[in-house]
Enzyme design. Structure first.
Site, PDB file in Angstrom:
ATOM      1  N   SER A   1       0.857  -1.201   0.000  1.00 65.52           N
ATOM      2  CA  SER A   1       0.000   0.000   0.000  1.00 65.52           C
ATOM      3  C   SER A   1       0.886   1.241   0.000  1.00 65.52           C
ATOM      4  O   SER A   1       2.081   1.165   0.317  1.00 65.52           O
ATOM      5  CB  SER A   1      -0.859  -0.013   1.275  1.00 65.52           C
ATOM      6  OG  SER A   1      -1.489   1.230   1.480  1.00 65.52           O
TER       7      SER A   1
ATOM      8  N   TYR B   1      -3.435  -0.636  10.088  1.00 62.18           N
ATOM      9  CA  TYR B   1      -3.273  -0.840   8.647  1.00 62.18           C
ATOM     10  C   TYR B   1      -1.878  -0.383   8.211  1.00 62.18           C
ATOM     11  O   TYR B   1      -1.168  -1.090   7.483  1.00 62.18           O
ATOM     12  CB  TYR B   1      -4.358  -0.063   7.891  1.00 62.18           C
ATOM     13  CG  TYR B   1      -4.368  -0.301   6.393  1.00 62.18           C
ATOM     14  CD1 TYR B   1      -5.043  -1.387   5.858  1.00 62.18           C
ATOM     15  CD2 TYR B   1      -3.710   0.565   5.527  1.00 62.18           C
ATOM     16  CE1 TYR B   1      -5.064  -1.609   4.483  1.00 62.18           C
ATOM     17  CE2 TYR B   1      -3.716   0.353   4.155  1.00 62.18           C
ATOM     18  CZ  TYR B   1      -4.401  -0.737   3.643  1.00 62.18           C
ATOM     19  OH  TYR B   1      -4.403  -0.958   2.282  1.00 62.18           O
TER      20      TYR B   1
HETATM   21  P1  NAP Z   1     -11.897  -5.121  -1.244  1.00 59.47           P
HETATM   22  O1  NAP Z   1     -12.646  -4.931  -2.520  1.00 59.47           O
HETATM   23  O2  NAP Z   1     -12.548  -4.729   0.052  1.00 59.47           O
HETATM   24  O3  NAP Z   1     -11.384  -6.629  -1.184  1.00 59.47           O
HETATM   25  C1  NAP Z   1     -10.740  -7.122  -0.057  1.00 59.47           C
HETATM   26  C2  NAP Z   1     -10.597  -8.621  -0.192  1.00 59.47           C
HETATM   27  O4  NAP Z   1      -9.942  -9.119   0.988  1.00 59.47           O
HETATM   28  C3  NAP Z   1     -11.949  -9.315  -0.288  1.00 59.47           C
HETATM   29  O5  NAP Z   1     -11.867 -10.402  -1.176  1.00 59.47           O
HETATM   30  C4  NAP Z   1     -12.174  -9.804   1.136  1.00 59.47           C
HETATM   31  O6  NAP Z   1     -12.968 -10.970   1.217  1.00 59.47           O
HETATM   32  C5  NAP Z   1     -10.756 -10.118   1.579  1.00 59.47           C
HETATM   33  N1  NAP Z   1     -10.697 -10.096   3.040  1.00 59.47           N
HETATM   34  C6  NAP Z   1     -10.948  -9.042   3.859  1.00 59.47           C
HETATM   35  N2  NAP Z   1     -10.883  -9.441   5.143  1.00 59.47           N
HETATM   36  C7  NAP Z   1     -10.586 -10.774   5.119  1.00 59.47           C
HETATM   37  C8  NAP Z   1     -10.412 -11.760   6.132  1.00 59.47           C
HETATM   38  N3  NAP Z   1     -10.562 -11.494   7.431  1.00 59.47           N
HETATM   39  N4  NAP Z   1     -10.116 -13.019   5.755  1.00 59.47           N
HETATM   40  C9  NAP Z   1      -9.996 -13.319   4.438  1.00 59.47           C
HETATM   41  N5  NAP Z   1     -10.157 -12.443   3.438  1.00 59.47           N
HETATM   42  C10 NAP Z   1     -10.462 -11.179   3.784  1.00 59.47           C
HETATM   43  O7  NAP Z   1     -10.558  -4.256  -1.255  1.00 59.47           O
HETATM   44  P2  NAP Z   1      -9.379  -4.071  -2.322  1.00 59.47           P
HETATM   45  O8  NAP Z   1      -9.189  -2.625  -2.448  1.00 59.47           O
HETATM   46  O9  NAP Z   1      -9.580  -4.889  -3.536  1.00 59.47           O
HETATM   47  O10 NAP Z   1      -8.150  -4.614  -1.462  1.00 59.47           O
HETATM   48  C11 NAP Z   1      -7.276  -5.647  -1.896  1.00 59.47           C
HETATM   49  C12 NAP Z   1      -5.895  -5.402  -1.314  1.00 59.47           C
HETATM   50  O11 NAP Z   1      -5.378  -4.177  -1.835  1.00 59.47           O
HETATM   51  C13 NAP Z   1      -5.882  -5.241   0.213  1.00 59.47           C
HETATM   52  O12 NAP Z   1      -4.744  -5.869   0.739  1.00 59.47           O
HETATM   53  C14 NAP Z   1      -5.785  -3.731   0.393  1.00 59.47           C
HETATM   54  O13 NAP Z   1      -5.194  -3.374   1.616  1.00 59.47           O
HETATM   55  C15 NAP Z   1      -4.895  -3.382  -0.785  1.00 59.47           C
HETATM   56  N6  NAP Z   1      -4.918  -1.975  -1.173  1.00 59.47           N
HETATM   57  C16 NAP Z   1      -6.059  -1.411  -1.672  1.00 59.47           C
HETATM   58  C17 NAP Z   1      -6.024  -0.067  -2.051  1.00 59.47           C
HETATM   59  C18 NAP Z   1      -7.222   0.639  -2.624  1.00 59.47           C
HETATM   60  O14 NAP Z   1      -7.134   1.849  -2.863  1.00 59.47           O
HETATM   61  N7  NAP Z   1      -8.326  -0.037  -2.877  1.00 59.47           N
HETATM   62  C19 NAP Z   1      -4.862   0.674  -1.900  1.00 59.47           C
HETATM   63  C20 NAP Z   1      -3.733   0.061  -1.387  1.00 59.47           C
HETATM   64  C21 NAP Z   1      -3.775  -1.276  -1.026  1.00 59.47           C
HETATM   65  P3  NAP Z   1     -14.585 -10.888   1.397  1.00 59.47           P
HETATM   66  O15 NAP Z   1     -15.034  -9.638   0.732  1.00 59.47           O
HETATM   67  O16 NAP Z   1     -15.066 -12.134   0.713  1.00 59.47           O
HETATM   68  O17 NAP Z   1     -14.859 -10.899   2.858  1.00 59.47           O
END
Ligand code: NAP
Length: 254
Positions: free
Chosen positions: A146, A159
């Site tokens: 991130s 986080y």
């Molecule tokens: P998202 O749409 O909320 O997806 C998050 C994923 O992680 C979902 O598949 C969710 O599963 C899974 N997850 C969450 N809590 C979990 C748990 N306790 N056990 C197992 N799986 C879990 O968010 P995203 O933005 O795509 O995030 C994906 C990654 O990118 C994360 O590591 C996040 O920190 C990182 N990231 C995102 C951004 C951004 O701007 N979006 C920026 C930097 C980094 P369910 O939904 O099935 O529960």
């Protein structure tokens, strides 16, 4: 030929958090490059991601489990091996965020975020690393870090600590495993339009402030991560180790 170096035919990938957002986009991209994919979800089904993989003519396996539970990582690896007999690529994408001012941050929130975002990344990497070390061809481990691997953020202490840890773990494992043909790298996404950032997108002031600061002047989309992910999971990046690649519209360079 260089396009061939990005192909993943005959490879098997395990992608955590593939039920939505970035993980779903990466699972689809790996399948488009030729990989069979085990797609993991927790509260949501990974069915849609599996169907996306299958539309590419690749095999999919749906997995579920809470990565806050220490037993889940090994089970996911065992289930993937039972179905496909091999894992060549692990994408540690699942992640969670809980927002509270630091002074009021609960132990439960701290423990859950650290376990999902960092502890499970180590446990999954260790299990897949043991599998990959047993063979000469090695493999690829890609962690989703991130901007808060570099910056502290506000009201997200767990986080930021976890994602800082992901960047360091990426380097630590790369140092141990690079000579065994295992590439451990990370992608640090900027502000990407997913459920994870819904609160920011819907907050008019924060949304404007974010857009004003991003040199590319737009939110990233989940599919913006796809090219970097395939590159770091393919032979094209065989000599890249311990790198944290920004895909952030230029945010951190500003
Ligand atoms: P998202 O749409 O909320 O997806 C998050 C994923 O992680 C979902 O598949 C969710 O599963 C899974 N997850 C969450 N809590 C979990 C748990 N306790 N056990 C197992 N799986 C879990 O968010 P995203 O933005 O795509 O995030 C994906 C990654 O990118 C994360 O590591 C996040 O920190 C990182 N990231 C995102 C951004 C951004 O701007 N979006 C920026 C930097 C980094 P369910 O939904 O099935 O529960």
């Amino acid at each position: 030929m260089i396009p061939d170096a990005f192909r993943l035919d005959g490879k098997v990938a395990l992608v955590t958090g593939a039920s939505a957002g970035i993980g779903a986009a990466i699972a689809l991209a790996l399948a488009q490059a030729g990989a069979d994919v085990a797609c993991h979800g927790n509260t949501r089904s990974p069915q849609q991601a599996c169907e996306g993989v299958e539309t590419q003519g690749r095999a999919a396996l749906g997995l579920t489990g809470d990565l806050a539970d220490r037993a889940t990582p090994l089970r996911l690896v065992e289930q993937t091996l039972a179905r496909f007999g091999q894992i060549d690529i692990l994408v540690n994408n699942a992640g969670t965020i809980r927002r509270t001012p630091a002074a009021d941050y609960s132990d439960d929130d701290w423990d859950a975020v650290l376990e999902v975002n960092l502890g499970s990344v180590f446990r999954l990497s260790r299990a897949v690393g043991q599998h990959l070390m047993g063979r000469e061809s090695g493999g690829k481990i890609l962690n989703i870090a991130s901007l808060l691997s570099f910056q502290g953020g506000i009201t997200v202490p767990a986080y930021a600590a976890s994602k800082g840890g992901v960047a360091q773990l990426t380097k630590a494992l790369a140092n141990e495993w690079a000579a065994k043909n295992i590439n451990e790298n990370a992608i640090a996404p900027g502000y990407i339009k997913t459920d994870n950032t819904l609160a920011l997108q819907q907050n008019e002031t924060r949304n404007r402030q974010i857009l004003e600061r991003i040199p590319a002047a737009r939110w990233g989309e989940a599919h913006d991560l796809a090219g970097a992910a395939v590159g770091l999971c393919s032979p094209a990046s065989d000599d890249v180790h311990g790198h944290v690649l920004l895909v952030d519209g230029g945010w951190l360079g500003r």
